[in-house]
Design an enzyme around this catalytic site. Structure first.
Site, PDB file in Angstrom:
ATOM      1  N   LYS A  40      -7.556  11.621   1.868  1.00 16.37           N
ATOM      2  CA  LYS A  40      -7.213  10.729   2.977  1.00 16.37           C
ATOM      3  C   LYS A  40      -5.778  10.241   2.856  1.00 16.37           C
ATOM      4  O   LYS A  40      -5.055  10.140   3.856  1.00 16.37           O
ATOM      5  CB  LYS A  40      -8.175   9.547   2.987  1.00 16.37           C
ATOM      6  CG  LYS A  40      -7.743   8.361   3.844  1.00 16.37           C
ATOM      7  CD  LYS A  40      -8.668   7.182   3.638  1.00 16.37           C
ATOM      8  CE  LYS A  40      -8.171   5.945   4.351  1.00 16.37           C
ATOM      9  NZ  LYS A  40      -6.960   5.373   3.724  1.00 16.37           N
ATOM     10  N   ASN A  41      -5.352   9.936   1.632  1.00 14.85           N
ATOM     11  CA  ASN A  41      -4.017   9.373   1.416  1.00 14.85           C
ATOM     12  C   ASN A  41      -2.903  10.409   1.500  1.00 14.85           C
ATOM     13  O   ASN A  41      -1.736  10.063   1.352  1.00 14.85           O
ATOM     14  CB  ASN A  41      -3.962   8.661   0.069  1.00 14.85           C
ATOM     15  CG  ASN A  41      -4.773   7.378   0.063  1.00 14.85           C
ATOM     16  OD1 ASN A  41      -5.117   6.847   1.114  1.00 14.85           O
ATOM     17  ND2 ASN A  41      -5.100   6.888  -1.119  1.00 14.85           N
ATOM     18  N   ARG A 114      -2.986   1.323   9.917  1.00 13.06           N
ATOM     19  CA  ARG A 114      -1.599   0.990   9.594  1.00 13.06           C
ATOM     20  C   ARG A 114      -0.690   2.212   9.654  1.00 13.06           C
ATOM     21  O   ARG A 114       0.501   2.106   9.380  1.00 13.06           O
ATOM     22  CB  ARG A 114      -1.527   0.358   8.196  1.00 13.06           C
ATOM     23  CG  ARG A 114      -2.196  -0.996   8.119  1.00 13.06           C
ATOM     24  CD  ARG A 114      -2.237  -1.516   6.699  1.00 13.06           C
ATOM     25  NE  ARG A 114      -2.883  -2.819   6.645  1.00 13.06           N
ATOM     26  CZ  ARG A 114      -2.241  -3.976   6.682  1.00 13.06           C
ATOM     27  NH1 ARG A 114      -0.943  -4.014   6.776  1.00 13.06           N
ATOM     28  NH2 ARG A 114      -2.903  -5.115   6.632  1.00 13.06           N
ATOM     29  N   CYS A 138      -7.708  -2.481   5.964  1.00 12.77           N
ATOM     30  CA  CYS A 138      -8.749  -3.127   5.163  1.00 12.77           C
ATOM     31  C   CYS A 138      -8.310  -4.512   4.709  1.00 12.77           C
ATOM     32  O   CYS A 138      -7.145  -4.735   4.408  1.00 12.77           O
ATOM     33  CB  CYS A 138      -9.091  -2.269   3.949  1.00 12.77           C
ATOM     34  SG  CYS A 138     -10.007  -0.766   4.357  1.00 12.77           S
ATOM     35  N   ASP A 328      -8.162   2.056  -6.302  1.00 15.81           N
ATOM     36  CA  ASP A 328      -9.299   2.566  -5.533  1.00 15.81           C
ATOM     37  C   ASP A 328     -10.447   3.032  -6.419  1.00 15.81           C
ATOM     38  O   ASP A 328     -11.553   3.248  -5.931  1.00 15.81           O
ATOM     39  CB  ASP A 328      -8.857   3.726  -4.634  1.00 15.81           C
ATOM     40  CG  ASP A 328      -8.035   3.263  -3.449  1.00 15.81           C
ATOM     41  OD1 ASP A 328      -8.167   2.090  -3.057  1.00 15.81           O
ATOM     42  OD2 ASP A 328      -7.250   4.059  -2.913  1.00 15.81           O
ATOM     43  N   VAL A 350      -2.663  -4.320  -8.301  1.00 13.96           N
ATOM     44  CA  VAL A 350      -2.077  -3.623  -7.151  1.00 13.96           C
ATOM     45  C   VAL A 350      -2.300  -4.404  -5.863  1.00 13.96           C
ATOM     46  O   VAL A 350      -1.364  -4.644  -5.096  1.00 13.96           O
ATOM     47  CB  VAL A 350      -2.651  -2.200  -7.038  1.00 13.96           C
ATOM     48  CG1 VAL A 350      -2.068  -1.474  -5.823  1.00 13.96           C
ATOM     49  CG2 VAL A 350      -2.371  -1.412  -8.317  1.00 13.96           C
TER      50      VAL A 350
END
Length: 456
Positions: A40-41, A114, A138, A328, A350
């Site tokens: 996804k990133n 975003r 989120c 994550d 983070v």
């Protein structure tokens, strides 16, 4: 066996995208094989990169997740022609007719994403202007776009704040710049890369993020004709070019999803083979997974994660930018740590508010205490700012069923695996958020033998 409200919930392409609530009957180990596709990133940023090319691009292994759909919609309203093969995950992107879009259309397609901020550099190069709406995402802490705006100003962008968003223009074009990030932000690093490759002259970025997804984006841009070098001290140098071509690229696998399923195997005392996962990008996670008491086997086509029996062990974890332990990864693993014999400590460095998900775990019987102090080896940037960013988890504690509302993507998946491990029935609502980053997760739960009912 699973009881589903409709067969389409298992087999339709919209699985996980429209479901709102899932009722779980816990206590069943997850066992079987699932596959992870592109990260996804990475894939959403790679889709934006296609805007920079003068010819079409082909991105392979693209997952069917809602964030991809959002970016597809944003690209299409800017004139990019998109064709997707759901079976293979191939995504064809043709940017030959890029055009401006109205703010209302951008707002409608962006939703809470975003990602529009990363459109700015490519659109300024192609069109000389860009619009972005107010940004969502989120609820895991402050994610200011100040880094992005300052980056774009450094390149020569003129920024005008409007009531419903931000307008940018580049009347004199964009020029290379020397940029020092105060923190190795992934998003800001992506912004620099997507802007600098077509800017006039040379760009030097210091304190850059170097996550595997960043390196894969660099690979894509190099394929397109960009000149980018990465030094060992987090310095990235980019020589701007006049023209970029399209690319053909297979996206790096989603290491966050892989780690989530690994944690699910651990907490349910299961055995899951994650096809597509690779050792190199998960090295830090694998070390911690083994230390907790999990076991894994590396195969050519993936990694098997399983609970080998015996007691789970407590650990001390400090999240960090790559090559540290990913933020994550901590949320799903915290669920497993509630079953470890002893006291575990997790220091989140983070995102300052990433422990909102533990309230539901406490309601389910977990013993988790949150602290404002830095309970790690180093003081972090949140230590004096009154944020609950350290967690102490005492275990083992028996989890019981509860009603849960998903707060965010990774926390939401953590709630799913807690419900799967708990005694009794849990009703988890707002699960559509999970579809932002987990492809066909309902189908995968079914394939792994989970006992649940979907309510659309």
């Amino acid at each position: 066996m699973n009881s589903l409200t409709q067969d389409a919930a298992l087999h339709g392409s919209a699985v996980g995208l429209t479901a709102d609530t899932i009722t779980f009957r816990g206590g069943q180990p997850l066992k079987g094989r699932i596959e992870v596709r592109g990260a996804k990133n990475l894939v959403t940023k790679a889709m934006v990169a296609a805007l920079l090319g003068e010819t079409p691009s082909l991105l392979k292994a693209v997952p069917n997740i809602s964030d991809v759909r959002v970016v597809s919609g944003l690209l299409e309203i800017h004139g990019v022609r998109i064709k997707r093969d759901d079976a293979s995950g191939d995504l064809h992107l043709d940017p030959s007719n890029v055009e401006s879009a109205h703010m209302a259309e951008i707002n409608a397609h962006a939703g809470s994403s975003r990602i529009p901020i990363l459109f700015c550099g490519p659109l300024l190069h192609r069109l000389g202007e860009a619009f972005i709406p107010d940004l969502g995402g989120c609820r895991i802490g402050d994610r200011p776009i100040d880094f992005h705006l300052e980056v774009l100003r450094n390149f020569g962008a003129v920024i005008e704040k409007l009531p419903d968003g931000i307008r940018m223009s580049a009347p004199d074009g964009l020029s290379g710049a020397k940029i020092q990030l105060p923190y190795p932000s992934v998003g800001a690093t992506e912004q620099v890369l997507l802007t600098a490759v077509r800017a006039t002259g040379r760009t030097e970025l210091r304190n850059a993020a170097i996550e595997p997804e960043i390196m894969d984006l660099i690979n894509i841009l190099q394929k397109m004709g960009a000149s980018i070098s990465v030094d060992a001290d987090r310095v990235i140098r980019i020589e701007g070019v006049d023209r970029l071509e399209g690319y053909r690229h297979r996206a790096i696998f989603d290491r966050n999803e892989a780690a989530s399923w690994a944690s699910a195997a651990l907490v349910t005392k299961g055995d899951i083979f994650v096809a597509g996962a690779r050792q190199a990008e998960m090295l830090t996670f694998l070390n911690v997974f083994r230390k907790v008491g999990g076991a894994f086997e590396i195969e050519e086509d993936g990694i098997r994660f399983y609970h080998p029996g015996g007691d789970l062990k407590p650990v001390v974890i400090e999240t960090d930018v790559h090559p540290g332990f990913m933020t994550d990864w901590q949320q799903p693993l915290v669920v497993a740590l509630t079953q470890a014999h002893g006291v575990s400590i997790v220091h989140e460095t983070v995102y300052e508010q990433r422990f909102g998900f533990v309230d539901a775990l406490v309601d389910m019987g977990a013993t988790v205490q949150l602290h404002r102090e830095c309970l790690g080896s180093e003081h972090c940037r949140f230590g004096q700012r009154n944020f609950l960013h350290s967690a102490v988890i005492s275990g083992p504690t028996k989890l019981h069923g509860a009603d849960i509302e998903v707060p965010d993507l990774r926390g939401g998946f953590s709630h799913l695996i807690a419900a799967l491990a708990a005694d009794g029935v849990s009703r988890v609502s707002n699960v559509g958020i999970i579809a932002r980053g987990y492809e066909n997760f309902i189908q995968k739960l079914h394939d792994l033998g989970a006992d649940f009912t979907v309510e659309s």
